[in-house]
Design an enzyme around this catalytic site. Structure first.
Site, mmCIF file in Angstrom:
data_model
loop_
_atom_site.group_PDB
_atom_site.id
_atom_site.type_symbol
_atom_site.label_atom_id
_atom_site.label_comp_id
_atom_site.label_asym_id
_atom_site.label_seq_id
_atom_site.Cartn_x
_atom_site.Cartn_y
_atom_site.Cartn_z
ATOM 1 N N GLU A 66 21.758 -10.323 53.613
ATOM 2 C CA GLU A 66 22.881 -9.792 52.829
ATOM 3 C C GLU A 66 23.708 -10.951 52.310
ATOM 4 O O GLU A 66 23.944 -11.923 53.031
ATOM 5 C CB GLU A 66 23.823 -8.909 53.670
ATOM 6 C CG GLU A 66 23.303 -7.556 54.015
ATOM 7 C CD GLU A 66 24.326 -6.703 54.784
ATOM 8 O OE1 GLU A 66 25.551 -6.896 54.611
ATOM 9 O OE2 GLU A 66 23.871 -5.851 55.560
HETATM 10 O O1 IFM Z 1 28.680 -2.894 53.338
HETATM 11 C C1 IFM Z 1 28.544 -3.801 54.373
HETATM 12 C C2 IFM Z 1 27.250 -3.610 55.131
HETATM 13 O O2 IFM Z 1 27.120 -2.335 55.633
HETATM 14 C C3 IFM Z 1 27.202 -4.553 56.307
HETATM 15 N N1 IFM Z 1 27.447 -5.908 55.911
HETATM 16 C C4 IFM Z 1 28.632 -6.149 55.094
HETATM 17 C C5 IFM Z 1 28.624 -5.222 53.886
HETATM 18 C C6 IFM Z 1 29.890 -5.498 53.016
HETATM 19 O O3 IFM Z 1 31.051 -5.302 53.770
#
Ligand code: IFM
Length: 420
Positions: free
Chosen positions: A330
């Protein structure tokens, strides 16, 4: 213009999670949302009033509906359309989560239709040339698990491992990459220390038990998945923050090192022997310590998070020491106007590329997120816009943002501009 080449076979994609995009769920979070939406709407100004975009989001943030995940993006029904978009943008991989409450809505009752649904999701990805990365737990539980005390109860470890066994067996011919847990540190801190998201508890002793139980399932799942599927690659997606001391005070350096160790590395060190790869979720830098900050800070996102691209490099370099394949699972920005996302992507990939050039084994990058979605950490709701693709929540129409095309060029050429 000098362009930097990523390794051959580097995976490019985006991430989502079931609760944030699917819609139509019934789990412990949906129940909590219903009970707390009014109050969250009343607290909106206290929580978000300081943000420069407050006047733009005020109406939405003060509306209780903002805190109900409800239909979300209706991705459960529209996943093929969404994957068509991802494919057109040159994505070669996609991370999503399987929702436990769909698969096992009642204790011991596994819903074969839902197992088939996710099999179709996986096949839809493969048919479009995208490698599925399947997250098994992205914070939500069936309500019957919440009823027995959720992760505070050791029994939940047993139940979760049984669910994992079922999944590993069901998809043994379809899925290679499994991410067992998403961000156990964030879930535990907000759910059991600050109490700012479900189950809304403030008790450090309970937090400790939850963290230990999550550690047990991360390790246990590694074995369970490999037993059923020896080819499988099993990892975690952890939240890594880049910490820096506010100024050179000795105490600040000391406290920064302690916080950094417990946030970034304690859990990882305990599970590192039961991991095939490490997933890095990186968003921002956090300044730690007493006194006024002396470091210069940069621009911020709609959520007020500092944009600090070099942080991803520092973290990847550190993670390189674990000698495991790494994926950025992410990395993204809340940016409703799409004014900063393009630079955000290019700069974070510049620093990722530098880490690779210096020998760190990074094998893929998943932008958060493919779609705008229900931002559920601390139940922020629908106003933060993280998507490469904008979602109109009235019509469910998808609209590809300009920055998604910048990212698409990187995905399709497997290169980035090193001179921007
Ligand atoms: O949306 C979230 C995700 O569920 C988990 N990591 C961080 C993202 C942004 O806050």
């Amino acid at each position: 213009m000098e362009r930097g080449q990523f390794p051959k076979g580097f995976l490019w994609g985006a991430s989502t999670s079931a609760h944030q995009v699917e819609g139509g769920l019934r789990n412990d979070w949906t129940e909590w949302e219903k009970q707390n939406a009014e109050q969250l709407a009343q607290e909106a100004e206290r929580r978000f009033g300081h943000l420069p975009i407050w006047s733009d989001i005020k109406t939405q943030a003060q509306n209780p509906q903002n805190y109900i995940s409800g239909r979300a993006c209706d991705h459960y029904n529209r996943y093929e359309e969404d994957f068509d978009i991802a494919q057109s943008l040159g994505h070669t991989a996609h991370r999503f989560s399987i929702e436990w409450s769909r698969i096992e809505p009642r204790e011991g009752e596994f819903d074969e239709k839902e197992i088939e649904h996710y099999r179709n999701v996986v096949r839809a990805l493969r048919a479009r040339g995208m490698e599925p990365f399947v997250t098994l737990w992205h914070w939500t539980q069936p309500t019957w698990i919440a009823d027995i005390g959720g992760w505070e109860n050791k029994k939940t470890v047993e139940y979760f491992l049984r669910f994992v066994e079922k999944i590993a067996d069901a998809y043994k011919n379809d899925v290679t990459h499994f991410i067992v847990l998403n961000e156990p540190n964030i879930y535990t801190a907000f759910g059991f220390i600050t109490g700012s998201h479900p189950p809304g508890i403030k008790n450090i002793f309970k937090a400790k038990n939850v963290y230990l139980n999550l550690r047990a399932v991360q390790k246990g799942s590694y074995k369970v998945i490999h037993n059923g599927n020896p080819r499988a690659q099993v990892g975690i997606a952890n939240s890594f923050m880049y910490f820096e001391e506010k100024n050179g005070l000795f105490f600040n350096t000391w406290i920064k090192n302690v916080v950094e160790y417990f946030w970034n590395f304690w859990f990882l060190n305990k599970i590192k022997n039961d991991l095939d790869f490490i997933g890095c979720n990186y968003y921002s830098r956090y300044l730690i310590g007493l006194g006024n900050k002396m470091v210069k800070t940069g621009d911020t996102s709609d959520l007020g998070w500092e944009i600090f691209p070099k942080g991803i490099y520092c973290i990847l370099k550190h993670l390189g020491k674990y000698k495991k394949p790494l994926y950025v699972t992410e990395n993204g920005i809340a940016d409703a106007q799409d004014k900063q996302r393009r630079n955000f992507i290019e700069e974070h990939l510049f620093w990722t590329h530098k880490a690779i050039r210096e020998g760190v084994d990074v094998r893929g990058y998943f932008h958060w997120s493919l779609l705008d979605n229900f931002e559920f950490p601390e139940v922020r709701g629908f106003w933060p816009r993280f998507g490469l693709v904008e979602v109109d929540y009235e019509t469910m129409k998808r609209n590809i943002r300009p920055s998604a095309h910048t990212y698409a060029k990187i995905c399709k050429t497997n290169t980035i501009d090193l001179t921007f």
